[in-house]
Write an enzyme that holds these catalytic residues in place. Structure first.
Site, mmCIF file in Angstrom:
data_model
loop_
_atom_site.group_PDB
_atom_site.id
_atom_site.type_symbol
_atom_site.label_atom_id
_atom_site.label_comp_id
_atom_site.label_asym_id
_atom_site.label_seq_id
_atom_site.Cartn_x
_atom_site.Cartn_y
_atom_site.Cartn_z
ATOM 1 N N GLY A 172 0.838 -1.194 0.000
ATOM 2 C CA GLY A 172 0.000 0.000 0.000
ATOM 3 C C GLY A 172 0.866 1.235 0.000
ATOM 4 N N HIS A 173 0.229 2.361 -0.201
ATOM 5 C CA HIS A 173 0.950 3.631 -0.203
ATOM 6 C C HIS A 173 -0.014 4.736 0.185
ATOM 7 C CE1 HIS A 173 -0.870 5.124 -3.970
ATOM 8 N NE2 HIS A 173 -0.869 3.854 -4.321
ATOM 9 N N GLY B 287 3.980 7.744 2.891
ATOM 10 C CA GLY B 287 5.023 6.927 2.301
ATOM 11 C C GLY B 287 4.439 5.664 1.703
ATOM 12 N N VAL C 190 4.241 1.063 1.984
ATOM 13 C CA VAL C 190 4.413 -0.151 2.774
ATOM 14 C C VAL C 190 4.768 -1.269 1.810
ATOM 15 C CG1 VAL C 190 3.373 -1.788 4.364
ATOM 16 C CG2 VAL C 190 2.767 0.629 4.506
ATOM 17 N N LYS D 221 7.432 -0.201 6.414
ATOM 18 C CA LYS D 221 6.875 1.112 6.078
ATOM 19 C C LYS D 221 8.030 2.061 5.781
ATOM 20 C CE LYS D 221 3.411 2.925 8.436
ATOM 21 N NZ LYS D 221 2.632 3.642 9.494
ATOM 22 N N ASP E 269 -6.878 7.473 15.316
ATOM 23 C CA ASP E 269 -7.265 7.132 13.942
ATOM 24 C C ASP E 269 -7.769 5.701 13.865
ATOM 25 O OD1 ASP E 269 -7.718 7.588 11.255
ATOM 26 O OD2 ASP E 269 -5.704 6.985 10.656
#
Length: 956
Positions: A129-130, A134, A136, A151, A249
């Protein structure tokens, strides 16, 4: 002859017999006649069947062999292969070509990382993912033959610093609070620098809960699975509460499955937004669908916001869709009130800064007869309609899609379709569990954060324990944990907000990787520089611990100041918070209130007045609730000193240092130019709090020192040291204030320049204006009553001489009180007008000299001299909904100040450990001007410090 004939006949008969046999049966040779062929070595060889390989195989998998057939001298080298890039865009622009235009490290398959500490190698295999934080990457570890998730943080200081917070929090949770990995918190394995990027190694997990719901075609999960996941999430939240950490979060995307364990477990990830409960920083947090009411309203928050997010997650797991899918904050708040049938309590609405954005006041908090009714309770506030919101904000609110046919929580849960072909007994059983779920959700999504269930209370609910649900759950009471320090809350207002709160800037990528600068949020430095509780924008007051250059407008400087307030709490100096704990010196990051003054203390007095022109204009999007009148801020007209309240414990004046001026005659009696402070100290700790730390610190904000109880306090020498600087033929004698414990006397020995020979010849008679941080808590009114009339008259004259604001060429002395006696006034109440303006004296470029009558304290300072707020964006994280912090958004290229076109100058570019330039972007840097110091001023002969001071650049 006969023999021959007979033999021929026999042969013919035998041949006929064989022929008849050959027709009827197959021929079978004798085994002794035919044998397998054996080569000379005696081993039998296998029969090889030549099979021609397809062309596709020969040109793909066996391409190397095909090349060797064509050229036996061919040698294969993997480093020459064309790379399969995983990062988009993959064109090197920054960091010597290692980073793309977004400051992301360009990753390709089979790239390898190496940790300098653990000597562990990580080979990139895929991209998981991104986001704006940044990327991952899925990496293989050859030494352990396992996969991990790495990460890779962007090569920018803001992301780097925030990632360090995540590393620190996760390391603490893993090693101190959950060493046995039983509380469903993701494990951190390693962290290191690679090509100037911070890389964090985590355990590799499976899909997140949102992907699970998506695979289920957005249909809800079974109640048994919802209960299983809820119980595990509560274990993680209980650990966070015990550690005093707010995740900030929590959402389905940040809860991942751990399929390698049976039964399936979940783990909470992504602590990039997390903070300590007693050191809250940001006001714009949480993804929109899971944002708590107190965050929406701009109210001080605690770990209770994670419980609200948890309630939203539980509802979404059961329903398959988010419970509050609002298109905007207004839409979310509207749905909350409609579905839950309640609204936030009045004490929250009264203190929250965004109340006027979503509510209108229809009654008085003291007389609720005219207010509305919500949930059977009277309220002085009523939620705005869409038309009213549009009229106030000049735009229509974005409204999200409606997924449910019903408008209240009970009906939404009860009417959700049952599983097809479910037996009648199971329907009855699930109906009872749904009733327990409704009660469970109501406790989690309680508008009042003080009444919202904690993880420990929620874990005992029948929905979690499986006990029969017979009546609404009444959780056992908990003793509230009150933190010693006051929460610090920084708004994402256009001036600073998110980035400057932690001393960061999304534009600063060229920095030596050092620990985060000393602030109440990250107290990592071994030393601290003090500031004043009395200046507007300063948040490091008495009990926060003095910090390095911690002016709210500059964070690392002494000259840049924005007049901005947000509703963290009442801005009084000494008051009781809701928990009953006194907060000596609260954050000025609190909602500005128009105070009600007695006679004589109007705009012409020394108190703050909205007509005084000493506040910057409201930035775009700032709520008018910051400027609503307050009924409990009133100055008492009478005091023994006739200068307003004599103690900061008796009034709330935004930290104005002039509230203690009535005690001048008593303080002045004990102070002189040669006063060392040692003999008059009320506590032995005073001698430890003077000298050493102040000797190498030349700050404005009244030269305030620091507490002896500060986490970063240095042991100071005894005695107050004065140093004189000669500029333009004028001798400047300065002193340094010190702070000691509450039991000690807080005094100042700061002296001011004077153009009269009287002060130069007889410094003992010169008035030493006490520093805003030097209030003596042991001083009483009885001491004031002991003063005779002569002392009072001399006090008035001496006090008036100290009421000038001057600025010399040395910016470190820009916030002094001048001793020009020409500004004395017979009316003492006029000497409180511009107390908060001490924080603004450095904003002006080219301030008048100290003897300029226009620079005096009582002069009107136009509002145009202050810097308006400018938009400030924040980065965003993977999967983050709101345009914020790590999902967030996007550093701007620069900010232009309206006044004098003031530009933020970034710190000088440094090289990392690998020798590569850290900042590829072309920016203007300064090496000689620390933040807050005017560029046209110079301080000669600055004394050296024992600890290196960090200059963060200048906002001039």
């Amino acid at each position: 002859m006969d023999d021959i004939d007979s033999s021929d006949g026999a042969a013919a008969a035998r041949a006929g017999e064989i022929g008849s046999i050959g027709v009827s049966t197959p021929w079978k040779p004798i085994q002794l006649v035919f044998k397998r062929y054996l080569p000379q070595n005696g081993s039998a060889s296998k029969v090889h069947v030549a099979v021609k390989k397809p062309v596709v195989v020969r040109l793909t998998r066996d391409l190397v062999e095909t090349y060797k057939i064509c050229d036996p001298q061919f040698k294969y080298r993997g480093e020459l292969n064309p790379k399969r890039y995983l990062t988009t865009p993959s064109v090197g622009v920054n960091n010597d070509g290692f980073d793309n235009v977004n400051y992301d490290l360009i990753l390709a398959v089979n790239d390898d990382f190496c940790s300098s500490d653990s000597r562990q190698r990580y080979i990139v295999k895929d991209l998981l993912g991104h986001g704006t934080f940044g990327q991952v990457a899925k990496c293989w570890v050859p030494e352990t033959n396992s996969f991990v998730a790495v990460k890779v943080i962007k090569n920018q200081l803001a992301y780097y610093q925030q990632a360090l917070v995540e590393v620190s929090i996760l390391t603490t949770l893993n090693k101190k609070y959950d060493p046995e990995d039983k509380n469903h918190i993701v494990r951190i394995y390693d962290y290191f620098l690679h090509q100037s990027h911070l890389c964090i190694c985590f355990e590799l997990l499976d899909m997140n809960l949102y992907e699970l719901i998506k695979i289920n075609q957005f249909r809800g999960l079974s109640l048994s699975i919802v209960k299983l996941f809820s119980k595990q999430i509560l274990l993680g939240l209980a650990l966070l509460k015990d550690a005093g950490i707010i995740h900030c979060d929590l959402k389905p995307e940040n809860i991942l499955l751990c399929a390698s364990v049976k039964p399936t477990e979940i783990k909470i990830i992504d602590f990039g937004s997390a903070c300590m409960e007693d050191k809250t920083v940001y006001s714009y947090i949480q993804s929109r669908y899971y944002r708590s009411p107190e965050v929406l309203l701009g109210y001080q928050y605690t770990t209770a916001i994670d419980m609200w997010s948890f309630g939203c997650i539980v509802a979404e797991l059961f329903l398959g869709l988010p419970l509050f899918p609002g298109g905007s904050e207004f839409d979310i708040l509207r749905r909350m009130i409609e579905i839950l049938g309640k609204q936030p309590p009045d004490y929250v609405l009264k203190e929250a800064k965004n109340t006027n954005k979503f509510f209108k006041c229809v009654g008085s908090v003291h007389n609720l007869g005219n207010g509305g009714t919500y949930g059977g309770l009277k309220s002085a506030y009523m939620a705005l309609t869409g038309e009213e919101f549009e009229a106030r904000e000049k735009k229509k609110p974005e409204i999200g899609k409606e997924y449910f046919n019903h408008k209240n929580l009970e009906e939404i849960v009860k009417s959700y379709p049952y599983k097809i072909n479910l037996p009648e007994d199971d329907v009855v059983k699930e109906t009872q569990i749904r009733l327990a779920l409704i009660d469970f959700l109501k406790g989690l999504m309680e508008f009042d954060p003080a009444k919202r269930w904690s993880p420990f209370q929620a874990a005992k609910h029948p929905f979690i324990t499986g006990e029969p649900f017979t009546c609404p759950y009444n959780p056992p009471p908990e003793t509230p944990r009150v933190h010693v320090t006051q929460n610090i809350k920084v708004d994402h207002h256009p001036g600073e907000g998110h980035w400057f709160a932690a001393g960061l800037s999304p534009h600063v990528s060229g920095r030596t990787r050092i620990p985060m600068h000393n602030s109440p949020h990250f107290q990592m430095m071994p030393y601290s520089h003090a500031n004043s509780y009395g200046s507007i924008g300063s948040y490091g007051s008495y009990n926060d611990g003095t910090i390095q250059d911690n002016s709210y407008g500059s964070y690392g400087g002494t000259g840049n100041m924005f007049a901005y307030y947000s509703p963290v709490n009442h801005p009084g100096l000494y008051m009781q918070n809701q928990g009953g704990v006194s907060m000596l010196g609260t954050s000025p990051d609190a909602r500005r209130r128009v105070m009600q003054y007695p006679h004589g203390n109007g705009p012409n007095g020394l108190g703050t007045s909205p007509s005084a022109g000493n506040f910057a204009p409201l930035p775009l999007g700032t709520s008018p609730s910051q400027f609503t009148p307050n009924t409990n801020n009133q100055f008492l007209a009478g005091s023994p000193g006739h200068h307003g309240p004599t103690s900061p414990v008796r009034n709330s004046c935004h930290g104005s240092p002039l509230g203690k001026m009535a005690a001048f005659s008593q303080i002045n009696r004990r102070m002189s130019a040669g006063y060392s402070g040692g003999s008059q100290s009320q506590d032995s700790s005073l001698s430890q709090a003077q000298g050493h730390g102040m000797d190498n610190f030349y700050q404005n904000e009244g030269y305030s020192g620091q507490f002896s109880g500060s986490p970063s306090r240095r042991q100071l020498d005894s005695g107050v040291k004065n140093r004189k600087q000669t500029q333009g033929g004028t001798t400047l004698s300065t002193g340094y204030s010190t702070h000691n414990n509450a039991n000690s006397s807080l005094r100042s020995n700061m002296y001011n320049p004077s153009s009269t020979a009287h002060h130069l010849e007889n410094p003992d008679t010169a008035l030493s204006v006490p520093d805003p941080g030097d209030w003596d808590p042991n001083y009483s009114d009885d001491l004031l009553l002991e003063e005779d009339s002569a002392d009072e008259s001399s006090l008035a004259n001496a006090f008036s001489r100290g009421m000038q604001l001057g600025s010399t060429d040395a910016s470190s002395y820009s916030r002094r009180f001048n001793s020009n006696a020409s500004t004395s006034s017979s009316n003492p109440t006029t000497q409180r007008r511009y107390a908060p303006n001490q924080a603004f004296s450095q904003v002006e470029t080219g301030s008048p000299p100290s003897n300029d009558p226009h620079a005096r304290f009582g002069q009107h300072i136009p509002g145009s001299q202050y810097i308006p707020h400018v938009s400030q964006n924040s980065p965003s994280r993977l999967g983050q909904q709101p345009p914020q912090r790590y999902n967030h958004g996007r550093p701007n290229a620069g900010r232009t100040m309206d006044r004098n076109h003031m530009n933020a100058q970034l710190p000088p570019s440094n090289t990392n450990s690998g020798g590569q330039q850290r900042s590829p972007r072309s920016s203007s840097y300064t090496n000689g001007v620390p933040w807050g110091r005017r560029t046209n001023n110079h301080v000669p002969n600055v004394p050296s410090t024992s600890h290196g001071r960090v200059d963060y650049g200048s906002i001039a």
